[in-house]
Write an enzyme that holds these catalytic residues in place. Structure first.
Site, PDB file in Angstrom:
ATOM      1  N   CYS A  27     -24.745 -17.283  78.424  1.00 42.91           N
ATOM      2  CA  CYS A  27     -23.666 -16.645  77.504  1.00 42.91           C
ATOM      3  C   CYS A  27     -22.503 -17.565  77.174  1.00 42.91           C
ATOM      4  O   CYS A  27     -21.808 -17.902  78.101  1.00 42.91           O
ATOM      5  CB  CYS A  27     -23.146 -15.177  78.324  1.00 42.91           C
ATOM      6  SG  CYS A  27     -21.956 -14.353  77.321  1.00 42.91           S
ATOM      7  N   HIS A  79     -33.085 -16.524  70.897  1.00 39.34           N
ATOM      8  CA  HIS A  79     -32.653 -15.898  69.797  1.00 39.34           C
ATOM      9  C   HIS A  79     -33.499 -15.695  68.505  1.00 39.34           C
ATOM     10  O   HIS A  79     -34.464 -16.710  68.413  1.00 39.34           O
ATOM     11  CB  HIS A  79     -31.594 -16.778  69.366  1.00 39.34           C
ATOM     12  CG  HIS A  79     -30.276 -16.509  70.235  1.00 39.34           C
ATOM     13  ND1 HIS A  79     -29.217 -15.541  70.159  1.00 39.34           N
ATOM     14  CD2 HIS A  79     -30.200 -17.230  71.527  1.00 39.34           C
ATOM     15  CE1 HIS A  79     -28.619 -15.555  71.162  1.00 39.34           C
ATOM     16  NE2 HIS A  79     -28.772 -16.767  72.008  1.00 39.34           N
ATOM     17  N   GLU A 124     -27.537  -7.931  71.062  1.00 40.48           N
ATOM     18  CA  GLU A 124     -27.883  -8.703  72.286  1.00 40.48           C
ATOM     19  C   GLU A 124     -28.982  -7.720  72.949  1.00 40.48           C
ATOM     20  O   GLU A 124     -28.832  -6.512  73.075  1.00 40.48           O
ATOM     21  CB  GLU A 124     -26.732  -9.088  72.975  1.00 40.48           C
ATOM     22  CG  GLU A 124     -25.951 -10.242  72.384  1.00 40.48           C
ATOM     23  CD  GLU A 124     -24.806 -10.551  73.486  1.00 40.48           C
ATOM     24  OE1 GLU A 124     -24.771 -10.644  74.590  1.00 40.48           O
ATOM     25  OE2 GLU A 124     -23.564 -10.483  73.077  1.00 40.48           O
ATOM     26  N   CYS A 149     -21.006 -13.305  69.998  1.00 41.06           N
ATOM     27  CA  CYS A 149     -21.869 -13.710  70.566  1.00 41.06           C
ATOM     28  C   CYS A 149     -22.164 -15.352  70.694  1.00 41.06           C
ATOM     29  O   CYS A 149     -22.498 -15.813  69.360  1.00 41.06           O
ATOM     30  CB  CYS A 149     -23.202 -13.320  70.409  1.00 41.06           C
ATOM     31  SG  CYS A 149     -24.857 -13.910  71.423  1.00 41.06           S
ATOM     32  N   GLY A 202     -25.567 -16.973  70.433  1.00 43.67           N
ATOM     33  CA  GLY A 202     -25.994 -16.348  69.078  1.00 43.67           C
ATOM     34  C   GLY A 202     -25.288 -17.206  67.925  1.00 43.67           C
ATOM     35  O   GLY A 202     -25.915 -17.566  67.079  1.00 43.67           O
TER      36      GLY A 202
END
Length: 276
Positions: free
Chosen positions: A75, A161, A210, A219, A222
């Protein structure tokens, strides 16, 4: 059991930070779900734990739990908050630190104005390592969602992703597509679904749904995955401003096996104690 916490956010992606070094606690998935509950708990996208490192080259171990209690490997927004949190709690004097995650070692560097740069490491494209059910690596893949045939990029930034280019992130159909993509059977561990709107070669807009959470205001991993995909497709320069609902991040990737660098803000919302 009383648990001290600090509520933080990075560009609107919010976290409950818990130091398990100075307070000896062990949280179960149901505890994570209770803390993350926005009506009956503190409320957050993820619960982040600070633990002693397991590897000699690391300063801390960084664990990430989604709101549904599942553990995540990475993260980026949380990593920025992690760096500020351990300084705020005086667990370290370092401005540059190495943290151990479930998927890699990360280098975090505190900058001015509470911004933090995160070395996310190089992106991973091999389908077996994303993981993604395809036999051969490609820059872009066909993905059938309901009756639609989409074209997505698949990349791991320590977590999987799927990135889809759209004409506008304001499209009302993205919520439906995001839910369908993040639980798609071709991603055996689920995936984070990103929708990328290219404004110009140095600026994009992004929405991310997510896994284990749903849509978040930002994110970090992301944003990195979206810029990597856009770079591989030839749409973007090597330094890009990513605009998300909660704020802006800067992502830099020069290609190849070079690391992706992500920089953005951190903020402390409040501190308290929750009884489990």
């Amino acid at each position: 059991m009383p648990v001290k916490f600090t509520k933080m956010h990075g560009a609107g992606n919010d976290f409950v930070m818990i130091d398990t070094i100075s307070q000896r606690i062990k949280l179960r998935p149901r505890d994570i779900r209770r803390i993350a509950d926005r009506r009956r708990g503190v409320g957050c996208d993820q619960v982040l734990l600070v633990e002693p490192p397991g590897q000699p080259e690391a300063d801390f171990r960084y664990r990430i739990f989604n709101a549904d209690g599942s553990e995540a490997g990475q993260c980026g927004n949380g990593a920025r908050c992690f760096a500020r949190f351990v300084r705020h709690r005086r667990l370290t004097h370092l401005k540059k630190m190495v943290v151990e995650t479930g998927s890699s070692l990360m280098t975090l560097t505190l900058r001015d104005n509470h911004e933090v740069e995160v070395d996310m490491g190089p992106p991973v494209f091999s389908p077996s390592d994303v993981p993604f059910n395809r036999d051969q690596e490609a820059t872009e893949y066909k993905l059938k969602v309901a009756e639609e045939q989409l074209r997505v990029g698949a990349v791991s930034m320590g977590n999987p992703h799927a990135v889809l280019r759209v004409s506008s992130v304001d499209d009302g159909s993205l919520e439906r597509l995001g839910e369908a993509i993040r639980s798609h059977s071709d991603f055996p561990e689920g995936t984070n679904a990103g929708f990328l709107e290219v404004v110009d070669r140095q600026k994009v807009r992004l929405r991310v749904f997510e896994r284990g959470v749903g849509e978040t205001e930002a994110c970090g991993s992301g944003a990195c995955a979206a810029v990597v995909y856009g770079r591989r497709m030839g749409w973007l320069d090597d330094r890009v401003t990513v605009e998300l609902t909660g704020g802006k991040l800067t992502v830099q990737w020069t290609g190849g096996n070079n690391p992706v660098l992500m920089t953005g803000p951190t903020a402390i919302s409040f501190e308290g104690t929750v009884r489990l």
